[in-house]
Design a protein around this motif. Sequence first.
Motif, mmCIF file in Angstrom:
data_model
loop_
_atom_site.group_PDB
_atom_site.id
_atom_site.type_symbol
_atom_site.label_atom_id
_atom_site.label_comp_id
_atom_site.label_asym_id
_atom_site.label_seq_id
_atom_site.Cartn_x
_atom_site.Cartn_y
_atom_site.Cartn_z
ATOM 1 N N PRO A 303 0.847 -1.201 0.000
ATOM 2 C CA PRO A 303 0.000 0.000 0.000
ATOM 3 C C PRO A 303 0.878 1.245 0.000
ATOM 4 C CG PRO A 303 0.078 -0.987 2.192
ATOM 5 C CD PRO A 303 0.826 -1.910 1.287
ATOM 6 N N PRO A 304 0.364 2.380 -0.482
ATOM 7 C CA PRO A 304 1.182 3.611 -0.513
ATOM 8 C C PRO A 304 1.557 4.052 0.895
ATOM 9 C CG PRO A 304 -1.099 4.052 -1.142
ATOM 10 C CD PRO A 304 -0.974 2.587 -1.042
ATOM 11 N N LEU A 305 2.778 4.521 1.037
ATOM 12 C CA LEU A 305 3.228 5.039 2.327
ATOM 13 C C LEU A 305 2.563 6.374 2.611
ATOM 14 C CD1 LEU A 305 7.058 4.249 2.124
ATOM 15 C CD2 LEU A 305 5.290 2.958 3.330
ATOM 16 N N ALA A 306 2.401 6.660 3.891
ATOM 17 C CA ALA A 306 1.811 7.954 4.284
ATOM 18 C C ALA A 306 2.714 9.099 3.837
ATOM 19 C CB ALA A 306 1.616 7.980 5.797
ATOM 20 N N GLU A 307 2.098 10.195 3.532
ATOM 21 C CA GLU A 307 2.865 11.364 3.099
ATOM 22 C C GLU A 307 3.483 12.078 4.303
ATOM 23 O OE1 GLU A 307 0.401 13.871 0.789
ATOM 24 O OE2 GLU A 307 0.007 12.361 -0.771
ATOM 25 N N GLY A 308 4.575 12.787 4.048
ATOM 26 C CA GLY A 308 5.185 13.613 5.081
ATOM 27 C C GLY A 308 6.019 12.864 6.094
ATOM 28 N N LEU A 309 6.381 11.610 5.813
ATOM 29 C CA LEU A 309 7.192 10.854 6.764
ATOM 30 C C LEU A 309 8.636 11.334 6.732
ATOM 31 C CD1 LEU A 309 5.939 7.203 6.058
ATOM 32 C CD2 LEU A 309 5.261 8.712 7.942
ATOM 33 N N ASP A 310 9.250 11.445 7.932
ATOM 34 C CA ASP A 310 10.673 11.765 7.946
ATOM 35 C C ASP A 310 11.467 10.511 7.586
ATOM 36 O OD1 ASP A 310 10.912 10.136 10.228
ATOM 37 O OD2 ASP A 310 10.629 11.841 11.579
ATOM 38 N N GLU A 311 12.764 10.645 7.501
ATOM 39 C CA GLU A 311 13.598 9.540 7.025
ATOM 40 C C GLU A 311 13.480 8.313 7.911
ATOM 41 O OE1 GLU A 311 18.322 8.668 6.028
ATOM 42 O OE2 GLU A 311 17.605 10.732 6.283
ATOM 43 N N THR A 312 13.482 8.515 9.229
ATOM 44 C CA THR A 312 13.397 7.384 10.167
ATOM 45 C C THR A 312 12.055 6.677 10.051
ATOM 46 O OG1 THR A 312 14.896 8.495 11.713
ATOM 47 C CG2 THR A 312 13.536 6.703 12.580
ATOM 48 N N ALA A 315 11.791 4.729 6.789
ATOM 49 C CA ALA A 315 12.557 3.481 6.826
ATOM 50 C C ALA A 315 11.812 2.416 7.629
ATOM 51 C CB ALA A 315 13.938 3.732 7.423
ATOM 52 N N GLU A 316 11.198 2.830 8.730
ATOM 53 C CA GLU A 316 10.440 1.885 9.547
ATOM 54 C C GLU A 316 9.216 1.369 8.794
ATOM 55 O OE1 GLU A 316 8.148 1.739 13.873
ATOM 56 O OE2 GLU A 316 9.565 3.369 13.433
ATOM 57 N N ALA A 317 8.531 2.265 8.087
ATOM 58 C CA ALA A 317 7.358 1.864 7.307
ATOM 59 C C ALA A 317 7.746 0.913 6.182
ATOM 60 C CB ALA A 317 6.660 3.100 6.741
ATOM 61 N N GLU A 318 8.885 1.142 5.571
ATOM 62 C CA GLU A 318 9.345 0.257 4.493
ATOM 63 C C GLU A 318 9.698 -1.120 5.036
ATOM 64 O OE1 GLU A 318 12.497 2.517 2.794
ATOM 65 O OE2 GLU A 318 11.179 3.655 1.429
ATOM 66 N N ARG A 319 10.302 -1.166 6.240
ATOM 67 C CA ARG A 319 10.596 -2.466 6.857
ATOM 68 C C ARG A 319 9.309 -3.221 7.170
ATOM 69 N NH1 ARG A 319 14.791 0.439 9.474
ATOM 70 N NH2 ARG A 319 13.434 0.846 11.279
ATOM 71 N N ALA A 320 8.303 -2.478 7.635
ATOM 72 C CA ALA A 320 7.017 -3.116 7.926
ATOM 73 C C ALA A 320 6.385 -3.665 6.645
ATOM 74 C CB ALA A 320 6.079 -2.117 8.600
#
Length: 375
Positions: A303-312, A315-320
Amino acid sequence: MKIRTLRNLVVALAVLGLAAWWSQRDERRPAEYATGQKALPDLDAQALGTIELGSGTDRVSLVCSATGWVVASLWSYPADFGRLSDLARQLDDLKVGDVIRGGTDSLAEFGLASASNALPTLPVEVRLTYTNGLDAGRVVLGQPRSAGGPDVYGMPDSQYVRINEGPVLLTSPYVDDIPRRAEEWLDRTLLDFAGDSVLSMQVTHGDGVRRGVRRTESGFEGTDALSGQVISADGANLWFGTWQGLTTQTILDPASDQAALGLEQSDEVEARTRDGYTIRVQLGTPNEREERPAVISVDWEAPPLAEGLDETARAEAERAQQAAGERAMALQKRVGPWIYLLPASKAKQLTLPQEQLVVAGTPVASPVPAGEPGP
């Protein structure tokens, strides 16, 4: 060859044969048992490779394979590891309470003879083998006994047991009733998605009619044949909750003719989750108990990642997301190759009637065939 040399050779062979016989005799000699000692003192439960169960005509073969324990007698489908490890633990915990002298002369009295199989759960024979192929023992589990005696009601706390060709033992604790049918050793859990993780569901019937419900910010709305209907939150939550603890009754031969099972012109149920999973279930023709054959597949799309995420956070969302994708592949690998027989209750929940999905009193729309737009 000289006669003397031949005679010496014969004597040497006789001595070797006698030594081998004596060694085997010594190995097969019944063990000596003392009160309080383990009934299977040499058992290494962690090294077991095969557990074979037999009672009457029922036979179950459980094997430790490269992918884990499987029910070899049911096409090597994954076994219920919890139930299996519980059996191994109970056998390992068995302790000798008494040695019944002369008990082998009347095995039926203790529920240890095949004749006592008239009692539905007795006896149960357990053959244990290590992963290296060595014999780990043969245990026959017979009549349970209560400390209060036969005339006092109470849960069994001990049991008559025979190990290999040894004497009749009274052991404790009582080994819980062991399932005798292969189906009872299956890992029955298929999928486990919480209902609130499901975003939408739809069912396409064999006649082409399709009904759907999707989650909105304020509740639920109907799609396809349910477009414009007032959706019951109770009905939608019941439908979406189908995937939580979805279990199977048993499995069918994977080589079965799917057309003969009604799976080629089947009802198809599809669910999509927040995490990007798409679950599809094809349901075949119900049997006389309303159980239905089923084929399950699991796909995944990030699913698309939420907008406005900082780098950390990104990275956590991508790992999930990566973990979710790997889980989807593992699920597909586990459930994809099989044909299941779903319980009647779950089969009916998967195809929940339209009347349970709409608010009572709402006019029921005419069915809309799949592929045609709803009203």
